[in-house]
Design a protein around this motif. Structure first.
Motif, PDB file in Angstrom:
ATOM      1  N   VAL A   1       2.726  -2.510   9.654  1.00  0.00           N
ATOM      2  CA  VAL A   1       1.402  -1.950   9.345  1.00  0.00           C
ATOM      3  C   VAL A   1       0.342  -3.038   9.350  1.00  0.00           C
ATOM      4  O   VAL A   1      -0.756  -2.849   9.891  1.00  0.00           O
TER       5      VAL A   1
ATOM      6  N   THR B   1       0.848  -1.178   0.000  1.00  0.00           N
ATOM      7  CA  THR B   1       0.000   0.000   0.000  1.00  0.00           C
ATOM      8  C   THR B   1       0.895   1.243   0.000  1.00  0.00           C
ATOM      9  O   THR B   1       2.105   1.150   0.270  1.00  0.00           O
TER      10      THR B   1
ATOM     11  N   SER C   1       2.310  10.884  10.210  1.00  0.00           N
ATOM     12  CA  SER C   1       0.978  10.834   9.611  1.00  0.00           C
ATOM     13  C   SER C   1       1.077  10.880   8.095  1.00  0.00           C
ATOM     14  O   SER C   1       2.088  11.304   7.529  1.00  0.00           O
ATOM     15  N   ASN C   2       0.008  10.445   7.467  1.00  0.00           N
ATOM     16  CA  ASN C   2      -0.077  10.416   6.007  1.00  0.00           C
ATOM     17  C   ASN C   2      -1.524  10.683   5.619  1.00  0.00           C
ATOM     18  O   ASN C   2      -2.434  10.003   6.095  1.00  0.00           O
TER      19      ASN C   2
ATOM     20  N   ASN D   1       0.800   3.546   2.200  1.00  0.00           N
ATOM     21  CA  ASN D   1       1.249   3.684   3.590  1.00  0.00           C
ATOM     22  C   ASN D   1       2.503   2.863   3.860  1.00  0.00           C
ATOM     23  O   ASN D   1       3.428   3.320   4.542  1.00  0.00           O
ATOM     24  N   ASP D   2       2.511   1.621   3.349  1.00  0.00           N
ATOM     25  CA  ASP D   2       3.687   0.752   3.539  1.00  0.00           C
ATOM     26  C   ASP D   2       4.943   1.405   2.964  1.00  0.00           C
ATOM     27  O   ASP D   2       6.000   1.424   3.604  1.00  0.00           O
TER      28      ASP D   2
END
Length: 490
Positions: A363, A266, A407-408, A268-269
């Protein structure tokens, strides 16, 4: 910077603060959000003021003041009270020398000074600074400063986007990707298929219970005594009072997606992996400068965590917020969040892809835990039983015993315009909490903006840290291409 104090109040509109908003309103946890907007055109303050009159001030939180009534000489519970808003009092246009020698440094210094100026509680807790300043990435700059008691980061970002429109279609709201979660197959036909998914469901529940138990235990130990390893990133006492430095870099979203698709991860990863790689590079260099080779060799053993604020309220869509501001209707709003403690794996790796693999493991495990829900319930219980001061002490201990804020946020897919000003980039961040380092990723168009907010007494070279993040992504991308892992996105 202030203006006329508002006296006309609608007492009928009085609304008590949520527990989380009361936390942010505490003198010991006084947080604010800054959104840096890089504009592609010269600033036009009258257009911004006119636009705000038809959008932002129609939101109840942005047209309310925070009051605390006295009851028998004691402070009562604070509440929001609607008031008349004079937008001109919230828009600040400083005089800037057009021939300034280093505009990028001026902007950095201006924002740093802004973090030391308290909000004016005699009016709604927001303001926007319009800087007629041409920087390396923009023709002019807008700075939106919002007190965190007005809402959580996701809600405030959605509200900001609801005030914008697509540059290609001035009547259309921005398009933001929404990740849809799905568990299980689309069809459960067949006896053995049902049995199989029954076992999968039981395993999922057992894993959820175990992970939650471990995470809640670690959370409790962190409140009590468990602190991160002493590193050059760990905050010093009183760091929340130190003027922060805000720096950012812009990287290609296509590069992030290339790694994501190649390794079946992802976004995020990938961004967490880039952060781990960048912090490893930064710490390694700091230890070389400080001539502490033993610390550099033992980086893999470091306990280095981020206290991440998780929004637990279903996010209000930008369409609903836009309708609310246009029609002055109601919609869901407020601060409702819990914390999770996200461990970071640092240490120099010969294989750059190892940072991303470890990020995925971390995650994936956190996705199967109710740590955020339990932490939110715990703090609400403490607030109700022991009061605000006890709750603030516990939250501060969690942050004080961890290293950074991470954060993202997903942004618009296309270029957007903020009241007649097309934006080249958006860089939000937060200050006022007892962390010396905040790392935020914001996607926008085909870009990802890396924002680093740092205490210069702890991290004197935040620009080098940003460069480490950029270089880490290049190395990870190069490793993907060298191994032929790249797949075209469909």
């Amino acid at each position: 910077m202030g203006g006329e104090k508002n006296t006309a109040r609608e007492t009928v509109g009085e609304e008590p603060l949520s527990p989380c908003s009361r936390l942010f309103n505490s003198p010991d946890f006084n947080c604010a959000i800054i959104v840096i907007m890089g504009c592609k055109v010269k600033g036009n303050p009258p257009a911004i003021i006119d636009g705000l009159k038809h959008t932002l001030v129609n939101h109840p939180r942005f047209s309310s003041i925070l009051i605390q009534e006295m009851n028998n000489g004691k402070k009562g519970k604070p509440s929001w009270v609607r008031t008349e808003v004079r937008v001109e009092d919230h828009v600040i246009v400083p005089d800037i020398d057009p021939n300034i020698e280093n505009p990028d440094q001026y902007l950095e210094d201006y924002i740093s000074k802004l973090t030391t100026v308290p909000m004016d509680f005699s009016k709604p807790l927001w303001e926007i600074h319009l800087l007629c300043l041409k920087t390396s990435n923009a023709e002019s700059i807008g700075l939106l400063k919002i007190h965190h008691s007005l809402g959580d980061g996701m809600s405030l970002m959605s509200l900001f986007l609801a005030c914008t429109r697509k540059t290609s279609d001035p009547e259309a709201l921005p398009t933001v990707s929404v990740q849809r979660k799905q568990f299980g197959p689309s069809s459960y036909n067949g006896f053995f298929n049902k049995i199989w998914w029954l076992f999968v469901g039981l395993w999922f529940i057992l894993r959820l219970v175990f992970n939650t138990f471990v995470d809640v235990l670690m959370f409790a130990l962190t409140i009590c005594f468990l602190r991160d390893t002493e590193t050059p990133l760990l905050a010093k006492p009183g760091t929340e009072l130190v003027p922060k430095r805000f720096v950012h870099r812009i990287i290609s979203f296509d590069d992030v997606k290339l790694v994501k698709n190649a390794m079946k991860l992802t976004v995020n990863d990938v961004l967490l992996g880039v952060t781990q790689a960048g912090l490893s590079r930064y710490l390694s260099r700091r230890y070389d400068q400080e001539a502490t080779p033993k610390s550099k060799e033992s980086m893999r053993k470091f306990r280095l965590r981020s206290a991440i604020m998780i929004n637990l309220r279903p996010n209000t869509g930008i369409e609903a917020l836009a309708d609310m501001m246009a029609k002055k209707s109601k919609c869901r709003w407020g601060n409702l969040f819990g914390y999770i403690l996200l461990p970071f794996s640092v240490g120099l790796e010969t294989d750059p892809l190892e940072y991303v693999r470890r990020a995925k493991v971390t995650v994936d495990r956190k996705k199967h835990s109710l740590e955020a829900v339990f932490s939110m319930a715990f703090f609400k219980l403490i607030l109700k039983v022991l009061g605000l001061k006890a709750s603030v002490v516990l939250v501060r201990k969690v942050i004080h015993n961890t290293t950074l804020t991470f954060s993202n946020v997903v942004g618009p897919k296309e270029e957007i315009t903020f009241h007649g000003h097309p934006l080249s980039y958006i860089a939000p961040s937060v200050f006022g909490h007892p962390h010396a380092l905040t790392v935020h990723f914001q996607s926008y168009e085909k870009k990802v903006i890396i924002s680093v907010t740092a205490d210069p007494t702890v991290i004197p070279d935040p620009h080098k840290m940003c460069d480490d993040f950029v270089e880490s992504l290049k190395l990870i991308k190069s490793s993907v291409l060298e191994r032929g892992l790249y797949e075209m996105e469909v």
